[in-house]
Design an enzyme around this catalytic site. Sequence first.
Site, PDB file in Angstrom:
ATOM      1  N   CYS A 120       0.867  -1.174   0.000  1.00 38.49           N
ATOM      2  CA  CYS A 120       0.000   0.000   0.000  1.00 38.49           C
ATOM      3  C   CYS A 120       0.901   1.220   0.000  1.00 38.49           C
ATOM      4  CB  CYS A 120      -0.934   0.018   1.203  1.00 38.49           C
ATOM      5  SG  CYS A 120      -2.335   1.121   0.920  1.00 38.49           S
ATOM      6  N   CYS A 130      -3.928   6.162   0.404  1.00 39.39           N
ATOM      7  CA  CYS A 130      -3.432   4.915  -0.175  1.00 39.39           C
ATOM      8  C   CYS A 130      -3.186   5.015  -1.680  1.00 39.39           C
ATOM      9  CB  CYS A 130      -4.396   3.776   0.127  1.00 39.39           C
ATOM     10  SG  CYS A 130      -4.725   3.596   1.888  1.00 39.39           S
ATOM     11  N   LYS A 199     -12.004  -4.980   2.338  1.00 38.63           N
ATOM     12  CA  LYS A 199     -11.436  -4.165   3.412  1.00 38.63           C
ATOM     13  C   LYS A 199     -12.390  -3.011   3.672  1.00 38.63           C
ATOM     14  CE  LYS A 199      -7.323  -1.552   4.720  1.00 38.63           C
ATOM     15  NZ  LYS A 199      -5.979  -1.155   4.310  1.00 38.63           N
ATOM     16  N   ARG A 209      -2.854   3.296  12.781  1.00 42.16           N
ATOM     17  CA  ARG A 209      -2.363   4.538  12.167  1.00 42.16           C
ATOM     18  C   ARG A 209      -1.246   5.146  12.986  1.00 42.16           C
ATOM     19  NH1 ARG A 209      -8.270   6.116   9.724  1.00 42.16           N
ATOM     20  NH2 ARG A 209      -8.170   4.349   8.301  1.00 42.16           N
ATOM     21  N   ARG A 221     -10.829   7.619   4.231  1.00 46.30           N
ATOM     22  CA  ARG A 221     -10.586   6.603   3.203  1.00 46.30           C
ATOM     23  C   ARG A 221     -11.881   6.007   2.646  1.00 46.30           C
ATOM     24  NH1 ARG A 221      -5.803   4.903   6.701  1.00 46.30           N
ATOM     25  NH2 ARG A 221      -4.075   5.925   5.646  1.00 46.30           N
ATOM     26  N   LYS A 252     -11.190  -7.802   6.219  1.00 40.88           N
ATOM     27  CA  LYS A 252     -10.585  -6.956   7.251  1.00 40.88           C
ATOM     28  C   LYS A 252     -11.537  -5.822   7.600  1.00 40.88           C
ATOM     29  CE  LYS A 252      -6.549  -4.046   8.133  1.00 40.88           C
ATOM     30  NZ  LYS A 252      -5.348  -3.396   7.611  1.00 40.88           N
ATOM     31  N   SER A 278      -5.851  -3.767  14.658  1.00 35.48           N
ATOM     32  CA  SER A 278      -5.280  -3.087  15.819  1.00 35.48           C
ATOM     33  C   SER A 278      -6.323  -2.729  16.869  1.00 35.48           C
ATOM     34  CB  SER A 278      -4.552  -1.834  15.352  1.00 35.48           C
ATOM     35  OG  SER A 278      -5.448  -0.966  14.680  1.00 35.48           O
ATOM     36  N   TYR A 317      -2.056  -9.694  16.105  1.00 36.33           N
ATOM     37  CA  TYR A 317      -0.970  -9.249  16.982  1.00 36.33           C
ATOM     38  C   TYR A 317      -0.804 -10.203  18.163  1.00 36.33           C
ATOM     39  CZ  TYR A 317      -1.703  -5.269  14.018  1.00 36.33           C
ATOM     40  OH  TYR A 317      -1.842  -4.489  12.913  1.00 36.33           O
TER      41      TYR A 317
HETATM   42 ZN   LIG Z   1      -3.100   2.153   2.765  1.00 40.47          ZN
END
Ligand SMILES: [Zn+2]
Length: 327
Positions: A120, A130, A199, A209, A221, A252, A278, A317
């Site tokens: 990306c 992006c 996504k 971020r 976005r 996602k 996240s 994670y």
């Molecule tokens: Zn991106």
Amino acid sequence: MPFPTTRLRRMRQSEPLRALVRETHLIPTNFIYPLFVCPGEHVRKEISSMPGVFNISVDEAVKEAREAKSLGLGGIILFGLPEKKDESATGAWADDGIVQRATRAIKKEVRDLVVIGDVCLCEYMSHGHCGIVEKRGRDYEILNDATLEILAKTAVSQAKAGMGIIAPSDMMDGRVAAIRKGLDLAGFTNTPILSYAAKFASGFYGPFREAADSAPQFGDRRSYQMDGANLHEAMREIESDIEEGADMIMVKPAMPYLDVISEARRRFDLPLAAYQVSGEYAMLQAAIRNGWLDRDRVILESLTSIRRAGAQIILTYFAKDAARLLS
Ligand SMILES: [Zn+2]
């Protein structure tokens, strides 16, 4: 036969019985561990909103890769924090870009580990979007077709560095085809594409971020990432990525979109991945750290729910923690 002949509790009486009839199993190869690679040496800077997750330099990334392999994880995915950002995302496709350098170092030191490259531009663009931005006074547009060229260039430069799998996450239309074509022309016909096919524009990306230093400097976005309300459109996104040549597909985030994972599993026969993002991680960690949730139980329960919904590959994670809990 209804109750009292049928008693579902019979099969729950002991752990061996429960294990015998358990429908969903987690194994470490299900998990992909995300790494945020930054310039420098011996850098390990914790991300404040993601306790236990770090910005790490290339040497530290090699150590993490070694650990991922010894824990038997399915692989790692690399995100890059470049030294400099600009308006053409130079750091994304430069031969000595941070991800390219990390890939070379990891491939040299750690054998037989799947290394996935997130493709990306947001981490490398000064504006944090992006794709290429065209400004017209106060308005702006993210240019789709012009962006494809840079994405393909980025994928090829990662493949040249030894990247095992290319994972585009930008949500531009046509990027899988552009990347496939770019890879094939450069001789990387055997490099698979894992597409972030569905996504969603999500509030759960907040901590990422900070981790990837990729917050958009203006706007949001929503003109490229999907509207969280749309299941049918998600199926169209996945279908078009498959037609363009994706080898694996991803949904996602994971937890707020388990129904999307489930529907994708029902409709498509490709390997299916989901990203426990996240915000999902941060939310659980916050409650765990407050003593409000039992750490071990919620890590495995959250991952089991994603697996049960139908994803066989989970980007998380918690990958290392979960692998340890399962051993
Ligand atoms: Zn991106």
